[in-house]
Design an enzyme around this catalytic site. Structure first.
Site, PDB file in Angstrom:
ATOM      1  N   GLU A  31      69.333  17.739   5.905  1.00 36.26           N
ATOM      2  CA  GLU A  31      69.978  18.123   4.655  1.00 36.26           C
ATOM      3  C   GLU A  31      71.036  19.199   4.898  1.00 36.26           C
ATOM      4  O   GLU A  31      70.791  20.180   5.601  1.00 36.26           O
ATOM      5  CB  GLU A  31      68.913  18.640   3.688  1.00 36.26           C
ATOM      6  CG  GLU A  31      69.424  19.050   2.326  1.00 36.26           C
ATOM      7  CD  GLU A  31      68.327  19.639   1.452  1.00 36.26           C
ATOM      8  OE1 GLU A  31      68.494  19.604   0.224  1.00 36.26           O
ATOM      9  OE2 GLU A  31      67.309  20.123   2.000  1.00 36.26           O
ATOM     10  N   LYS A 104      70.624  14.443  -5.406  1.00 37.81           N
ATOM     11  CA  LYS A 104      69.232  14.913  -5.381  1.00 37.81           C
ATOM     12  C   LYS A 104      68.689  15.100  -6.795  1.00 37.81           C
ATOM     13  O   LYS A 104      69.282  15.802  -7.616  1.00 37.81           O
ATOM     14  CB  LYS A 104      69.179  16.227  -4.602  1.00 37.81           C
ATOM     15  CG  LYS A 104      67.806  16.794  -4.352  1.00 37.81           C
ATOM     16  CD  LYS A 104      67.924  17.999  -3.435  1.00 37.81           C
ATOM     17  CE  LYS A 104      66.588  18.621  -3.105  1.00 37.81           C
ATOM     18  NZ  LYS A 104      66.753  19.752  -2.143  1.00 37.81           N
ATOM     19  N   CYS A 141      64.931  16.043   0.535  1.00 39.57           N
ATOM     20  CA  CYS A 141      64.052  17.202   0.634  1.00 39.57           C
ATOM     21  C   CYS A 141      63.016  17.277  -0.497  1.00 39.57           C
ATOM     22  O   CYS A 141      62.028  16.557  -0.454  1.00 39.57           O
ATOM     23  CB  CYS A 141      64.872  18.479   0.741  1.00 39.57           C
ATOM     24  SG  CYS A 141      63.948  19.853   1.485  1.00 39.57           S
TER      25      CYS A 141
END
Length: 269
Positions: A31, A104, A141
């Site tokens: 990331e 995300k 993540c």
């Protein structure tokens, strides 16, 4: 990760090319790999790092690398869209074409992970990508802790789940070590959806955080197929027979026996 962006990009490109030479066809990257993990603290100067997804210089650079290596690359980047900012991944196919962007969905907010200062929650929804080598689901993540994300991508046709990651020590509690549950939750996604899961994490110490490293690949039964340690950069390789896994997934019956008519509680706040 050094703050020298060009040095970081050169190092990541070197590792990608080396992995491809060893046969890698889908290569997961960590990331926000261009820079140090800047969301450790709130600092408005870091907004200057954001760029629009269209003609993004790092995405374009790794699109060329993808074409030259015949590898699929999910490229993490800090995205600016008008007045909004996102933590995003551009999925680049093996011919260098950019298939699209995922933003995300789950944004953490806590000591050492001040992401809500920088990023809006993603508005793309979960997405999957039909590439030359497999149909991929890509989360980022904090997404990896949510089983709904993995299941949604599996239901959309994903054959492999990838998670670019930046996770390490918890600065507010030196006794809290989350590396084992971090891996366990994704092993659960692999088993529950009967498909390989890959996580690519940072490694090393940056400011107040020591990242866990321990990037890994697990198979549909949750067995560890390849991993890295907590000290060195590198790459790990595993090979899968996706048509055979698809047959096995159907045989296990997880998707046959689902009861979405009973799952209303999952979508109630």
């Amino acid at each position: 990760m050094e703050q020298d962006i060009e040095r970081n990009l050169n190092r990541v490109e070197q590792l990608v090319r080396s992995a491809a030479k060893h046969g890698a066809q889908i290569i997961a990257l960590p990331e926000l790999f261009q820079t140090r993990y800047f969301p450790q603290r709130e600092d408005a100067r870091f907004f200057d790092l954001a760029r629009p997804a269209t003609n993004h210089p790092v995405v374009e650079r790794f699109a060329r690398v993808a074409q030259e290596t015949n590898a699929v690359l999910p490229v993490s980047f800090f995205e600016r869209d008008g007045q909004e900012y996102f933590n995003s991944v551009a999925v680049v196919d093996a011919d260098g074409s950019v298939l699209g962007t995922y933003r995300k969905s789950h944004i953490p907010d806590g000591p050492g992970y001040e992401e809500k200062f920088y990023f809006r929650p993603g508005n793309t929804g979960f997405r999957v990508w039909t590439t030359q080598h497999a149909t991929l689901g890509v989360g980022i993540c904090w997404d990896q802790w949510f089983p709904e994300c993995a299941r949604a991508m599996a239901l959309m046709g994903a054959e492999v789940l990838l998670y670019p990651t930046a996770i390490g020590s918890e600065p507010q509690n030196s006794n809290l070590d989350t590396r084992a549950p971090w891996r366990r939750v994704m092993v659960g996604h692999a088993v529950a959806n009967h498909m390989p899961v890959l996580a690519a994490n940072r490694v090393g110490t940056e400011d107040d955080m020591t990242f866990y490293g321990n990037s890994f690949i697990v198979d549909p039964l949750g067995e560890l197929r390849a991993s890295l340690d907590d000290e060195k950069e590198g790459f790990a390789l595993a090979e899968f027979d996706l048509p055979a896994i698809a047959r096995s997934r159907a045989e296990w019956g997880f998707f046959r026996d689902r009861r979405p008519d009973l799952y209303q509680a999952l979508v109630n706040r």
